[in-house]
Design a protein around this motif. Sequence first.
Motif, PDB file in Angstrom:
ATOM      1  N   PRO A  47       0.807  -1.230   0.000  1.00 18.28           N
ATOM      2  CA  PRO A  47       0.000   0.000   0.000  1.00 18.28           C
ATOM      3  C   PRO A  47       0.837   1.276   0.000  1.00 18.28           C
ATOM      4  N   GLY A  48       2.034   1.229   0.629  1.00 17.92           N
ATOM      5  CA  GLY A  48       2.854   2.434   0.729  1.00 17.92           C
ATOM      6  C   GLY A  48       4.051   2.190   1.627  1.00 17.92           C
ATOM      7  N   ASP A  49       4.821   3.250   1.881  1.00 12.57           N
ATOM      8  CA  ASP A  49       6.015   3.149   2.721  1.00 12.57           C
ATOM      9  C   ASP A  49       5.670   2.709   4.143  1.00 12.57           C
ATOM     10  N   GLY A  50       6.585   1.968   4.750  1.00 13.33           N
ATOM     11  CA  GLY A  50       6.471   1.612   6.157  1.00 13.33           C
ATOM     12  C   GLY A  50       5.780   0.302   6.444  1.00 13.33           C
ATOM     13  N   TYR A  51       5.053  -0.257   5.478  1.00 19.73           N
ATOM     14  CA  TYR A  51       4.338  -1.510   5.706  1.00 19.73           C
ATOM     15  C   TYR A  51       5.293  -2.700   5.648  1.00 19.73           C
ATOM     16  N   ILE A  52       5.012  -3.721   6.464  1.00 20.95           N
ATOM     17  CA  ILE A  52       5.790  -4.957   6.480  1.00 20.95           C
ATOM     18  C   ILE A  52       4.857  -6.125   6.206  1.00 20.95           C
ATOM     19  N   TRP A  53       5.313  -7.050   5.369  1.00 21.25           N
ATOM     20  CA  TRP A  53       4.483  -8.194   4.999  1.00 21.25           C
ATOM     21  C   TRP A  53       4.405  -9.196   6.143  1.00 21.25           C
ATOM     22  N   THR A  54       3.175  -9.660   6.436  1.00 24.53           N
ATOM     23  CA  THR A  54       2.943 -10.702   7.436  1.00 24.53           C
ATOM     24  C   THR A  54       2.214 -11.851   6.746  1.00 24.53           C
ATOM     25  N   PRO A  55       2.811 -13.043   6.693  1.00 20.72           N
ATOM     26  CA  PRO A  55       2.210 -14.164   5.956  1.00 20.72           C
ATOM     27  C   PRO A  55       0.887 -14.631   6.558  1.00 20.72           C
ATOM     28  N   GLY A  56       0.061 -15.258   5.717  1.00 22.27           N
ATOM     29  CA  GLY A  56      -1.183 -15.838   6.189  1.00 22.27           C
ATOM     30  C   GLY A  56      -0.932 -17.110   6.985  1.00 22.27           C
ATOM     31  N   TYR A  57      -1.930 -17.535   7.759  1.00 17.08           N
ATOM     32  CA  TYR A  57      -1.774 -18.717   8.609  1.00 17.08           C
ATOM     33  C   TYR A  57      -3.140 -19.303   8.943  1.00 17.08           C
ATOM     34  N   TRP A  58      -3.124 -20.573   9.340  1.00 16.43           N
ATOM     35  CA  TRP A  58      -4.334 -21.242   9.806  1.00 16.43           C
ATOM     36  C   TRP A  58      -4.461 -21.039  11.315  1.00 16.43           C
ATOM     37  N   ALA A  59      -5.498 -20.329  11.742  1.00 16.68           N
ATOM     38  CA  ALA A  59      -5.787 -20.142  13.165  1.00 16.68           C
ATOM     39  C   ALA A  59      -6.828 -21.177  13.593  1.00 16.68           C
ATOM     40  N   TRP A  60      -6.882 -21.452  14.884  1.00 22.16           N
ATOM     41  CA  TRP A  60      -7.880 -22.386  15.403  1.00 22.16           C
ATOM     42  C   TRP A  60      -9.004 -21.610  16.068  1.00 22.16           C
ATOM     43  N   ASP A  61     -10.240 -21.913  15.664  1.00 24.92           N
ATOM     44  CA  ASP A  61     -11.418 -21.282  16.251  1.00 24.92           C
ATOM     45  C   ASP A  61     -12.139 -22.312  17.115  1.00 24.92           C
ATOM     46  N   ALA A  62     -12.040 -22.155  18.433  1.00 19.36           N
ATOM     47  CA  ALA A  62     -12.653 -23.121  19.344  1.00 19.36           C
ATOM     48  C   ALA A  62     -14.172 -23.121  19.225  1.00 19.36           C
ATOM     49  N   ALA A  63     -14.762 -21.971  18.886  1.00 21.53           N
ATOM     50  CA  ALA A  63     -16.223 -21.883  18.804  1.00 21.53           C
ATOM     51  C   ALA A  63     -16.778 -22.778  17.703  1.00 21.53           C
ATOM     52  N   SER A  64     -16.089 -22.822  16.562  1.00 21.31           N
ATOM     53  CA  SER A  64     -16.547 -23.653  15.449  1.00 21.31           C
ATOM     54  C   SER A  64     -15.808 -24.983  15.390  1.00 21.31           C
ATOM     55  N   ASN A  65     -14.823 -25.166  16.296  1.00 19.96           N
ATOM     56  CA  ASN A  65     -14.021 -26.387  16.328  1.00 19.96           C
ATOM     57  C   ASN A  65     -13.406 -26.662  14.958  1.00 19.96           C
ATOM     58  N   ASP A  66     -12.795 -25.620  14.392  1.00 22.72           N
ATOM     59  CA  ASP A  66     -12.286 -25.731  13.027  1.00 22.72           C
ATOM     60  C   ASP A  66     -11.127 -24.756  12.829  1.00 22.72           C
ATOM     61  N   TYR A  67     -10.306 -25.059  11.826  1.00 27.09           N
ATOM     62  CA  TYR A  67      -9.256 -24.132  11.421  1.00 27.09           C
ATOM     63  C   TYR A  67      -9.848 -23.044  10.533  1.00 27.09           C
ATOM     64  N   VAL A  68      -9.294 -21.838  10.648  1.00 27.06           N
ATOM     65  CA  VAL A  68      -9.740 -20.693   9.859  1.00 27.06           C
ATOM     66  C   VAL A  68      -8.513 -20.032   9.239  1.00 27.06           C
ATOM     67  N   TRP A  69      -8.588 -19.729   7.941  1.00 23.39           N
ATOM     68  CA  TRP A  69      -7.460 -19.075   7.281  1.00 23.39           C
ATOM     69  C   TRP A  69      -7.496 -17.575   7.524  1.00 23.39           C
ATOM     70  N   VAL A  70      -6.407 -17.061   8.137  1.00 24.99           N
ATOM     71  CA  VAL A  70      -6.231 -15.624   8.332  1.00 24.99           C
ATOM     72  C   VAL A  70      -5.330 -15.140   7.201  1.00 24.99           C
ATOM     73  N   PRO A  71      -5.842 -14.306   6.295  1.00 26.92           N
ATOM     74  CA  PRO A  71      -5.074 -13.933   5.106  1.00 26.92           C
ATOM     75  C   PRO A  71      -3.776 -13.197   5.429  1.00 26.92           C
ATOM     76  N   GLY A  72      -2.764 -13.428   4.596  1.00 28.28           N
ATOM     77  CA  GLY A  72      -1.555 -12.627   4.676  1.00 28.28           C
ATOM     78  C   GLY A  72      -1.902 -11.185   4.360  1.00 28.28           C
ATOM     79  N   THR A  73      -1.155 -10.235   4.932  1.00 26.89           N
ATOM     80  CA  THR A  73      -1.483  -8.828   4.703  1.00 26.89           C
ATOM     81  C   THR A  73      -0.290  -7.936   5.017  1.00 26.89           C
TER      82      THR A  73
END
Length: 303
Positions: A47-73
């Motif tokens: 988007p512009g100066d100063g931003y750092i890339w953070t990769p996406g990852y699979w988080a665990w959601d206990a409420a749905s008892n399932d993995y959820v993909w959190v997008p890289g950004t």
Amino acid sequence: MTSTAFKRTTLALGIALMAPLAAWSQISISVGIAPPPLPYYEQPPIPGDGYIWTPGYWAWDAASNDYVWVPGTWVLPPAVGLLWTPGYWGFINGSYGWHRGYWGPHVGYYGGINYGYGYVGNGYAGGRWDGGHFRYNSAVNNIPSGRVHNVYRQAVPQRESHAESFNGGESHYRSAPTASERRFEGGQHPNWTQEQTAHEHQAIGMPEQRMGNNHGQPPTAATPRPGGFGDPQVEHVRQAPEMHIQPVRNIPGNQRPEGNPGGGRPEGGRPEGGRPEGGHSPGQPGGHPAGGERGGGHEGDHH
């Protein structure tokens, strides 16, 4: 946060923001089901100066008892001088434990996992801080011409990557942290930014991002900004291209003087850096998985 305000922020402020938390190397959650493979995606433009890339990852959601993909950004760090260490899943004692990502002056251990775009399994080859400004390596980042000015170009040897998104167990990723990496992750770290936290919460609240609904192919794989799920520049899962892997050499600034090199040795004794089975990297995010060169950006150094 405006660019001017960001540049005025100092590392001292980042240290002041450090919360008296337990070491972030501790496992924050333990699950009996292996996380899905990493989806393959392109990095959105910065988007512009100063931003750092953070990769996406699979988080665990206990409420749905399932993995959820959190997008890289792309994320603005809490303060100048801070770098991102991605989180990772590690198999130990029959379960999969999540080690949460964190900010700090050094990049620590992230399971030896090749997340791409400079995160090749150890260290970070996507850029560096220089005099209060972040300089970007256009060889591994999506830098549109003229959008940022502190750019250099340094080829990064491609490393073998695998579909697994965890370290240990039946994964090809078996590296252990070095003594330095243990020190980096064992201390206190600044809190996540509000935008980062909201980004994760928003992803967890979206049923379409759950593995049980998308079968490992989340509709939103990466966003240009935290929370930018509706942005026209969001990236979706793609087919991994055919590619040849070059032998690995030491990466300047990312040598591992102690312990096992990042990524370890795959099963069967095939040396790291050899061509993966099938000729492509099945789970590696990005069209240039292990640091292969990208288009865009400027050649040489610009200030």
